[in-house]
Structure formats: C-alpha cells, structure tokens
Scaffold this motif. Structure first.
Motif, mmCIF file in Angstrom:
data_model
loop_
_atom_site.group_PDB
_atom_site.id
_atom_site.type_symbol
_atom_site.label_atom_id
_atom_site.label_comp_id
_atom_site.label_asym_id
_atom_site.label_seq_id
_atom_site.Cartn_x
_atom_site.Cartn_y
_atom_site.Cartn_z
ATOM 1 N N GLN A 59 0.351 1.985 -4.373
ATOM 2 C CA GLN A 59 1.081 0.179 -3.729
ATOM 3 C C GLN A 59 1.048 -0.654 -5.098
ATOM 4 O O GLN A 59 1.690 -0.973 -4.862
ATOM 5 C CB GLN A 59 0.024 -0.186 -2.594
ATOM 6 N N LEU A 60 -0.235 -0.498 -5.981
ATOM 7 C CA LEU A 60 -0.453 -1.063 -6.367
ATOM 8 C C LEU A 60 -1.130 -1.070 -8.797
ATOM 9 O O LEU A 60 -0.501 -1.950 -8.789
ATOM 10 C CB LEU A 60 -1.724 -2.166 -6.163
ATOM 11 N N ASP A 61 -0.426 0.631 -8.420
ATOM 12 C CA ASP A 61 0.039 0.224 -9.661
ATOM 13 C C ASP A 61 -1.767 -0.237 -10.846
ATOM 14 O O ASP A 61 -1.822 -0.202 -11.422
ATOM 15 C CB ASP A 61 1.016 -0.175 -10.787
ATOM 16 N N ILE A 62 -3.194 -0.058 -9.532
ATOM 17 C CA ILE A 62 -4.047 -0.302 -10.125
ATOM 18 C C ILE A 62 -5.019 1.231 -9.813
ATOM 19 O O ILE A 62 -5.145 1.486 -9.136
ATOM 20 C CB ILE A 62 -4.583 -1.260 -8.610
#
Lengths: 210, 130
Positions: A59-62
């Motif tokens: 969802q957040l590329d983290i």
C-alpha cells in the motif's frame, strides 16, 4: 510543538555518520559478522520490537519504519518472510537503525496529541529538510552493512575477475564494469548491487586507480 | 530462571525466552509455523495467550523449556493469569498519536502524502489491535 515549517535537519556530515555506523558495528558480535546480522542487531542488541504488518509495502512502498516511541520497527510482513526480499529488508532495517542512532533527539522533541496534528506536522516539514534527514539514514545504512575494511579486499578480488573477463578500460566500460564487479561483491554483504555500486563510489574505490 | 516485576506478563516472558536463545522473530516463526504478526502481538501483549493446555505445552517446548523446570511453571502461571485478560494497555488513540513515526523511506524517496499517512495510520492501528 515546534513549528514544523522551521524544522531543520540536524547537522550530520558524512564523517560523523560513518563514525556512528562503525561504532555500532564494532560494539556487537552481530555487527562484526558478514553479512552484518542487522535484524539480530535490531532485535537483541538494540532491544527493538520487530512488528510485521500486512500491506506496508503493497500500500505504501515502505519496507520498514521506526515508530516514534523508538522501541519498535514496523516491517512489511511479506518482505519479512520472503527470502527474495531479504536484501531490501536488511537495508531498510539498517536505515531505521540510522534514524534511531542519528535522530533520537528529533523524536524526543515530538509528541503529537492527535493523528491530525501528526498529519499536519509531517506535511509542513520542508521537503529539503525531510530529504536531508532521510539521506543521513541512508548513508548510515550503507556504511553499517558494507564495512569499508571488508569492502576493499572484496573489491580487489572482483577487479581481478573483471580483468580476466576482459574489462580493462575502466572508464570506457564504467557502468558495465561497475555492475559486473558489484554483482560479485553484493552477496558477501547481503545487500543489493546498487548499494555496493554506491559504496564503491562513496568510499572512493571506484573508478579503480590505473 | 528469569525474574519479572509485577507488570511483566506472558508476552514479555516469552519474548525474553526467545531472546535468550537469540532466535529472531522470523526464524522462530518459520521454524515453528507461527504467523509472525500474531506472535508479535502476543509478545507485545496485544493478544492474550491461549487457554488450551496442549498448545501451551507445545509453545513451551518450542521456547526451549524443560517440563517441570522453574521457567516451565512460570510460563504456565503467566499464561493462566493472562489468558482471557482484556489487554488494558492497548494504545489509546491519543497515546498512539504520540508514538507515530516521523520519517520513513518510500520507494520513490518522496515525503509521504496525506493519503499515504492516512493509510499508514490504519496499518499501525491494525498492528496494535487484537
């Protein structure tokens, strides 16, 4: 609460960042191994909780992030359990350790009273200052995972392999030769080829002396 | 034998047992087939320990406890006290806000947008709920 528009990244020149990374690595047996056992370093030596969370990456590329209490690091569950994503996860956790070692004072000064205040605070931090803080943690992670004393002999050995493979004009074959060499060195340190290529340049090993 | 003060509970105890062996969360979960998110919640006392005796015995063995040892008894005592307990220290929103992250590295290297922050807040809440 400080005015986030006046937020200034702490002054941490490269030399100081390197010193911190070298000191931490030397202090624990997990840091003296190759590849550096960065998850053990986080969990057992620094006492951080690793908290696997679904969807962080999707969802957040983290891959991971340090919570403001400085006691836990959220990690993307898929990256945490998937050996194919190991190198990225290791670098990301090393990056969060960098925030812990270099930016503790920033976190200590922040106590958001609500999620809204948190949104507003982060949104108002000047991009350039935010980027500078991130750069510092990035540099710390690279130095932590790729000790220069271990990099040099690996580099010399890879140079010989590259020469045997026909690379001799380093400047003419710059990117291809660098990639060839970094690909051979990276597994030793448990990092990506890109991280090694960056370290070779930052540590002034690349391009090799004639 | 590990010693604890009154505030320490089952989760803290089993985390210390794992740490004593320097067995990482990932390795431990891979070796014994646990879901790492759930195991982390148990260690952080977001989830209560199981009541089922069979499961507890299995976990105790996985954590290297010998049946009948002091730590074996302590493990079961803590589990009995904590089983079914509604965690009373789950982070309230106000407390959670004080613990939120400030810096994080996205693939793009950009500062997170407000939409990103809202998504992140949901994920953080999920990590702190049973």
């Amino acid at each position: 609460m400080n005015d986030p528009r006046k937020f200034k990244a702490p002054y941490n020149p490269k030399e100081r960042i390197w010193q911190e990374a070298d000191r931490l690595r030397a202090a624990y047996s997990a840091g003296r191994k190759l590849p550096v056992e960065v998850l053990d370093l986080a969990e057992f030596d620094l006492g951080l909780d690793l908290v696997p969370v679904d969807g962080l990456r999707e969802q957040l590329d983290i891959d991971s992030l340090l919570m403001g209490d400085l006691k836990s690091v959220l990690v993307d569950k898929r990256a945490f359990m998937n050996p194919r994503l190991e190198y990225r996860l290791r670098f990301s956790v090393a990056h969060e350790i960098g925030h812990l070692m270099l930016h503790r004072d920033i976190f200590a000064g922040l106590k958001h009273a609500s999620a809204r205040e948190w949104f507003d605070y982060i949104s108002a931090i000047p991009d350039v200052e935010y980027g500078w803080v991130e750069w510092q943690a990035y540099e710390f992670a690279g130095r932590l995972l790729v000790p220069p004393d271990a990099l040099r002999p690996e580099f010399q050995s890879a140079i010989k392999s590259a020469q045997a493979a026909g690379y001799s004009d380093w400047l003419a074959a710059d990117e291809a030769a660098l990639d060839y060499i970094a690909t051979r060195i990276a597994p030793k340190f448990g990092v990506s080829t890109e991280v090694i290529a960056k370290r070779l340049r930052v540590e002034k090993l690349w391009p090799p002396a004639e | 034998m590990l010693y604890h003060n009154e505030e320490d509970m089952f989760g803290t105890f089993i985390k210390e047992l794992r740490a004593k062996q320097r067995l990482g969360l990932r390795e431990f979960c891979q070796e014994h087939g646990h879901d790492p998110s759930n195991w982390s919640k148990i260690e952080r006392e977001v989830l209560s320990p199981p009541r089922d005796e069979e499961t507890l015995r299995t976990w105790a063995k996985q954590l290297g406890l010998k049946p009948g040892s002091d730590d074996w008894h302590k493990f079961h005592d803590y589990a009995a006290v904590d089983a079914g307990r509604i965690p009373d220290h789950l982070l309230e929103d106000k407390e959670l806000a004080a613990h939120l992250p400030v810096f994080f590295r996205t693939l793009s290297g950009q500062k997170p947008s407000r939409e990103d922050l809202e998504k992140l807040l949901k994920l953080i809440r999920s990590a702190n709920k049973p």
